[in-house]
Structures are given as C-alpha cells and as structure tokens.
Design a protein around this motif. Structure first.
Motif, PDB file in Angstrom:
ATOM      1  N   ASN A  41      30.144  57.184   3.192  1.00  0.00           N
ATOM      2  CA  ASN A  41      29.343  55.979   4.062  1.00  0.00           C
ATOM      3  C   ASN A  41      30.147  54.774   4.609  1.00  0.00           C
ATOM      4  O   ASN A  41      31.133  54.452   3.840  1.00  0.00           O
ATOM      5  CB  ASN A  41      28.489  55.203   2.722  1.00  0.00           C
ATOM      6  N   GLY A  42      29.875  54.414   5.647  1.00  0.00           N
ATOM      7  CA  GLY A  42      30.539  53.454   6.341  1.00  0.00           C
ATOM      8  C   GLY A  42      31.594  53.937   7.056  1.00  0.00           C
ATOM      9  O   GLY A  42      32.474  53.122   7.559  1.00  0.00           O
ATOM     10  N   ALA A  43      31.891  55.513   7.061  1.00  0.00           N
ATOM     11  CA  ALA A  43      32.932  55.950   8.032  1.00  0.00           C
ATOM     12  C   ALA A  43      32.901  55.636   9.423  1.00  0.00           C
ATOM     13  O   ALA A  43      33.820  55.631  10.085  1.00  0.00           O
ATOM     14  CB  ALA A  43      33.162  57.215   7.871  1.00  0.00           C
ATOM     15  N   GLY A  44      31.608  55.392   9.882  1.00  0.00           N
ATOM     16  CA  GLY A  44      31.338  55.127  11.527  1.00  0.00           C
ATOM     17  C   GLY A  44      30.938  56.103  12.090  1.00  0.00           C
ATOM     18  O   GLY A  44      30.510  55.982  13.127  1.00  0.00           O
ATOM     19  N   ARG A 389      30.921  51.267  -5.337  1.00  0.00           N
ATOM     20  CA  ARG A 389      31.832  51.268  -4.270  1.00  0.00           C
ATOM     21  C   ARG A 389      31.003  50.893  -2.885  1.00  0.00           C
ATOM     22  O   ARG A 389      30.963  51.557  -1.717  1.00  0.00           O
ATOM     23  CB  ARG A 389      32.661  52.516  -4.024  1.00  0.00           C
ATOM     24  N   ILE A 390      30.623  49.573  -2.996  1.00  0.00           N
ATOM     25  CA  ILE A 390      29.621  49.511  -1.571  1.00  0.00           C
ATOM     26  C   ILE A 390      30.682  49.007  -0.831  1.00  0.00           C
ATOM     27  O   ILE A 390      31.453  48.043  -0.987  1.00  0.00           O
ATOM     28  CB  ILE A 390      28.574  48.343  -1.941  1.00  0.00           C
ATOM     29  N   MET A 391      30.581  49.507   0.356  1.00  0.00           N
ATOM     30  CA  MET A 391      31.501  49.069   1.658  1.00  0.00           C
ATOM     31  C   MET A 391      31.008  48.050   2.551  1.00  0.00           C
ATOM     32  O   MET A 391      30.181  48.077   3.144  1.00  0.00           O
ATOM     33  CB  MET A 391      31.856  50.324   2.525  1.00  0.00           C
ATOM     34  N   THR A 392      31.640  46.756   2.136  1.00  0.00           N
ATOM     35  CA  THR A 392      31.147  45.594   3.036  1.00  0.00           C
ATOM     36  C   THR A 392      32.297  44.593   3.171  1.00  0.00           C
ATOM     37  O   THR A 392      33.113  44.844   1.894  1.00  0.00           O
ATOM     38  CB  THR A 392      29.737  44.967   2.334  1.00  0.00           C
TER      39      THR A 392
END
Ligand SMILES: Nc1ncnc2c1ncn2[C@@H]1O[C@H](COP(=O)(O)OP(=O)(O)OP(=O)(O)O)[C@@H](O)[C@H]1O
Ligand SMILES: [Mg+2]
Lengths: 505, 321
Positions: A41-44, A389-392
């Motif tokens: 998640n959030g890798a792009g 591990r929320i990517m922000t």
C-alpha cells in the motif's frame, strides 16, 4: 518497423507535497498480455496508472505509445489514445443511471451532436451488462447498487471504450469468486483480441492465475519485472516488502468453551425485499465469518443490526437484551461498531485528516470533559498509525491523499480506537497489502482474546477459513448453513453459497 | 442472485405532494377571500410568477450542477438599466436589447470563468458578481429608476397574446428550453454528472470547466431576459428591481424537489415551486394582513416546506444507505 510495445513508460518521477510517490520507474506493456503490477500500500501503483491515464502529469519521464512519445495531459487524451482505466475508487455518478454512467463522456450521439442516441446506447449498454454478467436494469440508479455491482458497471464502462490498453486497479477487491471467474473470462477474451491489460491486485494468488508478466514496485521504485512462470509467490512477497514474511497470519486457537455468553443473536431477521430469515449467534471472544456471494445480503444484515435498514420481521438481541430502537449512535454507545464495506462513502471523511478520522468515533471516550487535548489525540493516532503501518507523511494529511489501502487501514484504525465489545467488519482487508493484512488479522486475534467479539463479512475465502471460529453461509437473504471451523472447506462454502440443485441441504 | 437483493426504495412522490400543496393553498385562500378564485386573479398570479420563473429555471440548472448563483437577482436590474439607457441614448430597440442580453451574458461568463477555470466557490464568485452588477446598474442609472422609452419593450412586459400575458409565454418558452436541455441533451447529462460527482465527470473525459462556463453564461443571459420582462412590465428599469429574487428562486427550486448539493432535480418541479411561492404571496396580499406579517408568514411557510422535505429525504436515506 512495428513497435513491439503498446505502452512504454520511461523514467517516470512524480512527487506530491511531502512524498516522493514515484522515482524513476520503467514499465511496458505488449499487445495481448496481462502485465500484473504489485506492491505494498502506498508503493505508487495507482499513481503510475493515473499518470498513464492522463489524470496526473509526471514531473519527469516519458510516455511512449506505439513508439511515439506523447504528453498525456487529460483523461480525454488518454481515452482518445485507446487507454481505458478502471480506477481503484469508484468513479461513477451515483444519481445517474447505469446506462448514463457507462457512456458518460462518450455517449453515442445523434447526427445533430446535441442529443444522445438513446437507441444505440440502450442496446450497447444491454450487451455490455450481459458481457460482464451484471443483472440490473439499465435505468437503475447507480446509488442503489451494491459495491460489486458498481465494480461491474465500472468494468462495463471501461469496455465500452473499445480500448487497446485496459488498466484495472484492483478490480477484484470487491468481487466474490463467481464474478472474478467471469472477469477473468473477459480478460482472456480481450487478450485474445490483442488488447494489453495492466492488472493491479493485492490477491497474490491472481498473479499466477491471470498474469503473463509481473512488475513489483516498492516505495515508488521498480524492483523488477519478470515472467510470471519464472517466479514463485514467496519471492514476490519478499520483493514487495523487502524482507521475509510469512504470507498468512495463523490464528492462535483457544479451545472453545460452550458456556460463553451470546453477544449478538439474530432470529429470523427480515428486511423487506432484502433479507428473509437470517438467524445467527455470535459469542463472546469469537470470530464468526459470514460467507456468501456478493449481493447475498451480508452487508444488508450488518446494516440492519446497525439500525440503518428497517427490520420488518424477526428480532435482534445484543448482549442478552432485545433491541427495539437501534440507530448507529445507540449502538456505538453500547459498544458495537461497524466497519463498512464502502470506505469512500461510508467509512471515512475524505477531506479530514488521518488524525481526525481515527479519533472521530472515540472523542467522547477520550475526552469526557468535551475539551480535546491535542497531545493525547496525537499520541492515540500515532499508536494506530504505527500499529497498522499506515503510510502517511504526517498525521494531518487529508485522507483523500492516502493510497487506497492506507485509507482502508484508517477505517479499521478508527474502530479499533473506539474500544468496542462487538465489531462487525465488512470486507476488512479490501485492498490491503499482504503485510498489513496479516497485521489486521493479528489485531483481530488479539481483540478476541481480550473478549471482544467479531462478526466478519468477507468475500476472501482463505481469510474466512483462516480467521473464523464458525462460519455462516448466506444465500439470497437467508442463512443456509452453519459450519464449525474444522468442517468448512472452500468447496463446501462455495457450493452452499451458490445453491442450486447440487445442494440439497 | 443479485437481482433479488437489490435495494428497492420508495420513489419520490414529490410532484404529487407539490400539487396537493398548491390545491390546499388555493382552497385556503379561496375560503379567506372569495375573489381569489377569479380568472383575473389566476392570470395575475401567473403574470407575477413569470419573472421569478425565468430566474428559477436558471437557478435549477445551476443547483443541479452542484453550484449556486446569487447574482441572478442583480443581473435583471442591470439588463433593464442597460436597455433603457441605450434607448435614451438613441440606439434602436433591437440593438438595445442585444446590449441588455449581452450585459447578462458577460456577467455570467465572468462568473463561469472564475468558477470553471479557477475553481472559485460559486457562492463567493456570484456574491461578488451580484455586488458588481447592482453597483453598475445604480451607477449607470444615476441611482434611480429609468423610464423605458419603447413600446416594444413595454409590450414585452404587459402585452397579451392568445389570452395570456406575453411574460407568461416567455416563461413557458424558457421552461421548454431548459426542460429539453436537462432531460434530453448530452449537455444536460453532464450537468447532473458534474453535480453528482465532479471527479467522476472529469475522469470520464468531460471538460468540467467548459460545462460550467457555458452554464453560468447561459443563466446570466436568462436573468437578462427576466430583467427585460420586468422592466417592460413596470415601464421603467429599476436598478435593484429583482434583488432578493435570487433567494425566492432558490426556495422555489428546492421546494420543487431539486436537491441542494447537486445531481438531482428538474425544472418541472420548479414550476410548481414557483407557483407555490407566488400563490402564497398573492393570497397573503388579499388577506389584507400588514406587509411585515406577510413576510413572516411567507418565510415560515417556505422554511416549513423545506423542513418537511429534509425529513422525507432522511427517511429515504435510511433505505438507500
Ligand atoms: N494527490 C496526492 N497528494 C498527496 N499525496 C499523494 C496523492 N496521491 C498519492 N499520494 C501519495 O503517494 C503515495 C503512493 O500512492 P498510490 O495511491 O500510488 O499507492 P498504491 O500503490 O496505489 O497503494 P494501494 O495499494 O494502497 O492502492 C502514497 O504515499 C500516497 O499517500
Ligand atoms: Mg492504489
């Protein structure tokens, strides 16, 4: 001199304020292949696809279509170049009909251009719905459809463009096995016709089932592109997360005691036109799985319990007491939470920050005096951001700028934060990557060991089988079968969920 | 298997409930003052509603697209003054009308440009434009009403054609055009799409900025038409003649079932909404109540309708959720 590639992306970079979403990424697509794109998640992944489909402009790098470099500056441009995309989040207009949504922006028109050609659009829309296997009226408003049905409308819309490049950003996240089968059928047919497909999914099993090549992204960088035949699953996971990871969380089983209190009990519950006869029990410290096809009434059941849909017959008992007036506020006060299926519309408030969303349902508990102390609020939020591990890049980031999977984690965090006694999860890990999925499963396991009860609706059968103590199968608004954990198998569940002659019980 | 669990929610019965409201109002006023039921009175109510109706049809389209237009009460005054001043300066009627319509179109286009291209909030952009238009009208006219030296324009406001006043025919024509636009054209679908989910509209390849630019320009033009009708009816152009009517137009639109916030609504409902507002006004007038109390009652009734409407929608939402 024919170019062997439909699409080539070279050295794509893209930054948002505070994040470098893509850093020098290469990607290509050949005619007739399914190129799977995976990453945490959030890798792009979505960002890369939004660049290819004209939604964002890259900061640097080239988009080459059939050998020619192009500037992809609007969605219209992408559409005209034969690129069609199914976005991760729904992009339908709820108030318009199915037919209007399918042709929105490219309606067949009469000679005068001013008026739509209804005859053509009707018959074409009918054919498209048949092709994607969706059985709803063309004049049905999209807001009246369930999540899977919306997903199929999106698919029909993408197909209506007759594109040479079709991008699917997590098309299966909202679908159950039957719809996935028909989706794969459509994909195989399209690739047979020479269409190139870019396919994003967190269901890693699908990589081998449908993919020809696979590219892994990590932290905005390409880690590698391989032929699917040459890689094994563990290797993909390692490439995605950069470390070894047992793919699935294994539940710690506590021997079930029979004397445990019943937390939720539904008896012959009916909702007009939606449910007839749902009967089930959830006991303290138990995870109960609710399996069934999409549209079978599982979500509607959750909504009926939560007081969002009116119960027409039968009754619900919570913590041993019969519920007469249920509405979300009462239920939250009683300690019941619902993690909804449609995160974009029901789960989060898009323009609020991560922090505001996570603490929203627990402000009363955290601050009984009514005055919010921001240090406590921040510390609480940080705990869940770390845990999930929320990517922000900051706690104040607006949720609409998070990646899809991270938005899902915010929804889960919001309800974990409010310390409940019974949590109803509707598709809790939709669009969440392997690592975070295992993490959410571990948290669920912790919760039930502390005595919390969980009712989990999921279309992901391995998840249902792996996590549940007991499983109910719902078909056409009825609970048709109950399984103890060791009796259940994937085949048995599917057989009961589909019903029909093959199943007499 | 999907079909059997689809949400079936009660479809709205808004049109019929508006009709009932209208009949109820007529009955009440007929009892209070027997003159109310006369043909002359009916025609006069229609005549008085026509200016509001033209503005409200434009407002309906704006609200369907998720916007708001507070300049629709100021533009009519400007258009009337522009026409009157141009006539007094010796320009022919045709040209003066073109100037007047042009002034509305330009005001609308400026707003449309700000809203469409710069993403300015329609509420703010049109509030600003309302001030500019009214100020300009006052400046041009020297602050007072201007006599309208043209038979043609006067006929536009007070002439009769086939038993009905010409303004009623004009309102009917505007109704027909907006009805077809919203219901049958691709552009109409785009208005609903932009109002329902602007992101989805944009990602579907719709040029949202252009849709808004066109919309606000067209609606500005309609407001200018309303201004000419109003000036013709009064024989004079009042620079602030229609100020305040933008709120009545919003009320009529919402009473007619168009949702504030966009994506839903139609002009047929707005016709009924306009009639409700106008009948209330005319009826209260005939009761002989002092004007301030009439305002209080009118305000309370409109608010009451909106509350009832919101309650109905809440009930529906329970099904739709
Ligand atoms: N409009 C935006 N503004 C700011 N940051 C953004 C924006 N869009 C994406 N990002 C950030 O860029 C990064 C990549 O996001 P992206 O949506 O591409 O991830 P993804 O690989 O699709 O993840 P997922 O599997 O969760 O869908 C994330 O850190 C996200 O927060
Ligand atoms: Mg994504």
């Amino acid at each position: 001199m024919q170019c062997p590639y439909l699409v080539q992306l070279k050295g794509i970079c893209k930054s948002f304020p505070g994040v470098r979403a893509l850093n020098n990424v290469d990607f290509d697509l050949k005619p007739g292949e399914v190129h799977v794109l995976i990453g945490e998640n959030g890798a792009g992944k979505s960002t890369l696809m939004k660049i290819l489909s004209g939604n964002y402009m890259q900061d640097s790098g080239e988009i080459i279509l059939g050998g020619k470099a192009v500037t992809m500056d609007s969605p219209k441009k992408a559409e005209e170049s034969g690129i069609s995309i199914i976005h991760q989040e729904f992009n339908l207009v709820p108030q318009l009909t199915v037919e209007q949504n399918i042709f929105l922006g490219h309606e067949p028109r009469c000679k005068m251009k001013l008026f739509p050609n209804r005859a053509v659009s009707r018959s074409d829309a009918g054919k498209l719905l048949e092709r994607v296997g969706l059985d709803v009226g063309l004049d049905e408003r999209v807001e009246d459809l369930g999540v899977a049905q919306k997903q199929l409308v999106e698919l029909a819309k993408a197909l209506s463009l007759d594109a040479r490049v079709l991008i699917m950003d997590e098309p299966t996240a909202a679908l159950s096995s039957r719809e996935i089968e028909s989706l794969f059928g459509i994909i195989r047919q399209l690739t047979g016709e020479g269409v190139g497909i870019i396919y994003i999914s967190h269901r890693l099993g699908e990589v081998h089932e449908i993919g020809d090549r696979v590219t892994v992204l990590r932290d905005g960088q390409g880690v590698g592109t391989m032929n699917v035949a040459d890689v094994v699953l563990d290797e993909l996971v390692r490439m995605m997360v950069g470390r070894d990871l047992s793919e699935m969380f294994v539940r710690s089983r506590v021997p079930a005691e029979s004397g445990r209190k019943i937390v939720l009990k539904a008896e012959r519950l009916c909702v007009d036109g939606l449910l007839d006869d749902i009967s089930l029990e959830v006991r303290e410290g138990e995870i109960v799985g609710l399996a069934g096809l999409v549209g079978s009434g599982r979500t509607e059941f959750a909504k009926a319990v939560f007081g969002v849909l009116p119960v027409s017959d039968g009754h619900i008992e919570l913590f041993g007491e019969r519920v007469t007036r249920s509405n979300p506020r009462n239920l939250i006060r009683m300690g019941v939470g619902l993690v909804p299926e449609d995160r974009k519309d029901e789960g989060i408030i898009q323009i609020l920050s991560v922090q505001e969303n996570i603490t929203m349902a627990s402000l009363g508990r955290l601050f009984p005096s009514g005055i919010v102390k921001s240090s406590i609020e921040r510390r609480t939020t940080q705990k869940y951001v770390d845990m999930l591990r929320i990517m922000t890049d900051s706690l104040g980031k607006q949720v609409c700028f998070l990646s899809g999977g991270n938005q899902q984690k915010v929804v889960v965090g919001k309800w974990l934060c409010s310390e409940l006694r019974l949590i109803i999860f509707d598709e809790p890990t939709r669009g969440v990557d392997v690592g975070a999925k295992a993490e959410i499963h571990r948290i669920m396991d912790d919760l039930v060991r502390q005595g919390v009860s969980i009712l989990m609706i999921s279309s992901d059968l391995p998840e249902v089988l792996g996590m549940s103590d007991r499983i109910y199968v719902v078909r056409s608004g009825r609970t048709v079968r109950e399984f103890a954990r060791d009796e259940a198998s994937q085949e048995e569940i599917i057989r009961h969920a589909m019903g029909g002659e093959s199943c007499a019980s | 298997m999907q079909a059997d669990t689809q949400l079936r929610r009660p479809r709205r019965r808004r049109l019929s409930s508006s009709v009932v409201a209208i009949l109820g109002l007529i009955a009440v006023f007929a009892i209070v003052s027997p003159d109310f039921l006369s043909i002359e009175n009916a025609v006069s109510i229609l005549l008085q509603s026509s200016v509001l109706a033209i503005i409200a049809f434009g407002m309906t389209m704006v609200i369907v697209s998720g916007g708001m237009n507070l300049s629709l009460g100021a533009i009519p005054g400007l258009a009337g003054v522009v026409c009157a001043m141009s006539l007094r300066a010796g320009a022919p009627v045709g040209l003066s009308v073109v100037y007047a319509l042009g002034s509305g179109l330009v005001c609308g286009a400026i707003v449309g440009f700000l809203v469409g291209a710069f993403g300015m909030a329609p509420f703010i952009a049109t509030l600003g434009m309302a001030g500019i238009a009214e100020g300009l009208a006052l400046a041009l006219s020297g602050g007072g009403a201007v006599f309208m030296p043209s038979d043609a324009i006067q006929r536009l406001g007070s002439g009769v054609f086939l038993f009905l006043p010409i303004p009623v025919w004009i309102a009917a024509a505007v109704f027909a055009v907006t009805l077809v636009m919203l219901k049958a054209t691709v552009y109409g679908t785009y208005l609903y799409a932009v109002g329902g989910n602007e992101d989805a509209a944009r990602l579907s390849g719709i040029n949202v900025a252009l849709v808004k630019l066109t919309l606000y320009s067209l609606v500005g033009l309609l407001a200018a038409v309303a201004g000419l009708v109003l000036a013709g009816r009064m024989n004079t152009a009042h620079p602030s003649g229609a100020v305040g009517m933008e709120f009545e137009a919003v009320a009529a639109t919402v009473v007619g079932g168009t949702r504030l916030g966009g994506g839903r609504g139609n002009v047929t409902g707005t016709v009924l909404g306009v009639l409700i507002v106008s009948i209330l006004r005319a009826g209260l007038n005939m009761t002989g109540l002092p004007a301030p109390w009439q305002m209080v009652i009118l305000g309370a009734l409109i608010t009451g309708t909106l509350v009832a409407d919101a309650m109905m929608r809440n009930r529906e939402r329970r099904y739709a959720a």
